[in-house]
Design an enzyme around this catalytic site. Structure first.
Site, PDB file in Angstrom:
ATOM      1  CD  GLU A   1      -8.582  -9.233  -4.028  1.00  0.00           C
ATOM      2  OE1 GLU A   1      -9.396  -8.810  -3.193  1.00  0.00           O
ATOM      3  OE2 GLU A   1      -7.430  -9.605  -3.715  1.00  0.00           O
TER       4      GLU A   1
ATOM      5  CG  HIS B   1      -5.170  -6.398  -0.572  1.00  0.00           C
ATOM      6  ND1 HIS B   1      -6.411  -6.554  -0.010  1.00  0.00           N
ATOM      7  CD2 HIS B   1      -5.132  -7.243  -1.639  1.00  0.00           C
ATOM      8  CE1 HIS B   1      -7.107  -7.442  -0.718  1.00  0.00           C
ATOM      9  NE2 HIS B   1      -6.353  -7.877  -1.714  1.00  0.00           N
TER      10      HIS B   1
ATOM     11  CE  LYS C   1      -3.958  -2.341   2.145  1.00  0.00           C
ATOM     12  NZ  LYS C   1      -4.972  -2.332   3.220  1.00  0.00           N
TER      13      LYS C   1
ATOM     14  CG  ASN D   1      -3.928  -2.313   6.799  1.00  0.00           C
ATOM     15  OD1 ASN D   1      -3.726  -1.962   5.643  1.00  0.00           O
ATOM     16  ND2 ASN D   1      -4.992  -3.015   7.155  1.00  0.00           N
TER      17      ASN D   1
ATOM     18  CE1 TYR E   1      -9.271  -3.370   0.139  1.00  0.00           C
ATOM     19  CE2 TYR E   1      -8.230  -1.378  -0.687  1.00  0.00           C
ATOM     20  CZ  TYR E   1      -8.151  -2.576   0.002  1.00  0.00           C
ATOM     21  OH  TYR E   1      -6.959  -2.988   0.556  1.00  0.00           O
TER      22      TYR E   1
HETATM   23  P1  ATP Z   1      -7.108  -5.973   2.932  1.00  0.00           P
HETATM   24  O1  ATP Z   1      -8.424  -6.293   2.221  1.00  0.00           O
HETATM   25  O2  ATP Z   1      -6.558  -4.617   2.563  1.00  0.00           O
HETATM   26  O3  ATP Z   1      -6.111  -7.080   2.771  1.00  0.00           O
HETATM   27  P2  ATP Z   1      -8.219  -6.899   5.415  1.00  0.00           P
HETATM   28  O4  ATP Z   1      -8.797  -7.993   4.577  1.00  0.00           O
HETATM   29  O5  ATP Z   1      -7.362  -7.281   6.561  1.00  0.00           O
HETATM   30  O6  ATP Z   1      -7.390  -5.899   4.515  1.00  0.00           O
HETATM   31  P3  ATP Z   1     -10.744  -5.534   5.252  1.00  0.00           P
HETATM   32  O7  ATP Z   1     -11.810  -5.725   6.260  1.00  0.00           O
HETATM   33  O8  ATP Z   1     -10.890  -6.202   3.923  1.00  0.00           O
HETATM   34  O9  ATP Z   1      -9.361  -5.960   5.954  1.00  0.00           O
HETATM   35  O10 ATP Z   1     -10.558  -3.983   5.068  1.00  0.00           O
HETATM   36  C1  ATP Z   1      -9.925  -3.456   3.902  1.00  0.00           C
HETATM   37  C2  ATP Z   1      -9.047  -2.297   4.309  1.00  0.00           C
HETATM   38  O11 ATP Z   1      -9.870  -1.227   4.760  1.00  0.00           O
HETATM   39  C3  ATP Z   1      -8.108  -2.576   5.497  1.00  0.00           C
HETATM   40  O12 ATP Z   1      -6.924  -3.241   5.134  1.00  0.00           O
HETATM   41  C4  ATP Z   1      -7.840  -1.180   5.983  1.00  0.00           C
HETATM   42  O13 ATP Z   1      -6.878  -0.516   5.148  1.00  0.00           O
HETATM   43  C5  ATP Z   1      -9.212  -0.531   5.826  1.00  0.00           C
HETATM   44  N1  ATP Z   1     -10.018  -0.673   7.034  1.00  0.00           N
HETATM   45  C6  ATP Z   1     -10.642  -1.797   7.479  1.00  0.00           C
HETATM   46  N2  ATP Z   1     -11.315  -1.584   8.622  1.00  0.00           N
HETATM   47  C7  ATP Z   1     -11.119  -0.275   8.911  1.00  0.00           C
HETATM   48  C8  ATP Z   1     -11.557   0.578   9.958  1.00  0.00           C
HETATM   49  N3  ATP Z   1     -12.336   0.139  10.948  1.00  0.00           N
HETATM   50  N4  ATP Z   1     -11.153   1.874   9.920  1.00  0.00           N
HETATM   51  C9  ATP Z   1     -10.375   2.335   8.916  1.00  0.00           C
HETATM   52  N5  ATP Z   1      -9.930   1.587   7.895  1.00  0.00           N
HETATM   53  C10 ATP Z   1     -10.287   0.304   7.889  1.00  0.00           C
HETATM   54 MG    MG Z   2      -9.888  -7.651   2.806  1.00  0.00          MG
END
Ligand code: ATP
Ligand code: MG
Length: 137
Positions: free
Chosen positions: A126, A115, A9, A112, A49
């Site tokens: 994807e 992804h 990211k 974070n 997303y």
């Molecule tokens: P990713 O899909 O990016 O691998 P993930 O699967 O661990 O991450 P998801 O629930 O799919 O988590 O959320 C997608 C992304 O949205 C997260 O990686 C983070 O960058 C953001 N995100 C998720 N939850 C929150 C939150 N509560 N507040 C802010 N940003 C969030």
């Molecule tokens: Mg995810």
């Protein structure tokens, strides 16, 4: 062998930690099968997303994902999807295990670092979002 999609990211690229994260991915046994660096447009980030479009954090997430370039890769390994999720650690780095990429490199639950696809079916969708067959070795 299974494939998964990862995105380093904008926080990772901005902090100059792309090499460190890629090293950690290779040391964990993944082979890199395709790579692209790109600066996502708003539409591209929203499309990627889309599953989260009703969530309260969606606007901030799209702003974050478009703030600078990303590195998108196809990774291959046995059980690649769950293996990468394990290496990444929890979405919130405060809850991630020691030694995981998010524990080491993430700032907070939004910024974070990385992804990873969450299921083999999602990985296929994807991968096709970013790469065509000629771009994969
Ligand atoms: P990713 O899909 O990016 O691998 P993930 O699967 O661990 O991450 P998801 O629930 O799919 O988590 O959320 C997608 C992304 O949205 C997260 O990686 C983070 O960058 C953001 N995100 C998720 N939850 C929150 C939150 N509560 N507040 C802010 N940003 C969030
Ligand atoms: Mg995810």
């Amino acid at each position: 062998m299974q494939k998964t999609l990862t995105i380093l990211k904008p926080d990772t690229i901005g902090a100059g930690r792309a090499g460190a994260v890629i090293a950690s991915i290779e040391e964990a046994g993944f082979r890199i099968r395709a790579v692209r660096m790109l600066h996502l447009t708003r539409g591209q980030a929203e499309g990627f997303y889309a599953v989260h479009r009703e969530r309260p954090f969606f606007g901030d997430l799209v702003a974050f994902m478009t703030e600078g370039p990303v590195i998108v890769m196809v990774l291959e390994a046995d059980d690649a999807v769950s293996k990468l999720r394990e290496l990444m650690g929890a979405t919130d780095p405060a809850k991630a295990e020691n030694g995981t990429i998010r524990k080491r490199f993430a700032t907070n639950i939004e910024r974070n670092a990385i992804h990873g696809s969450d299921a083999p079916e999602t990985a296929a969708v994807e991968i096709a979002y970013f790469f065509n067959r000629l771009e994969m070795v």
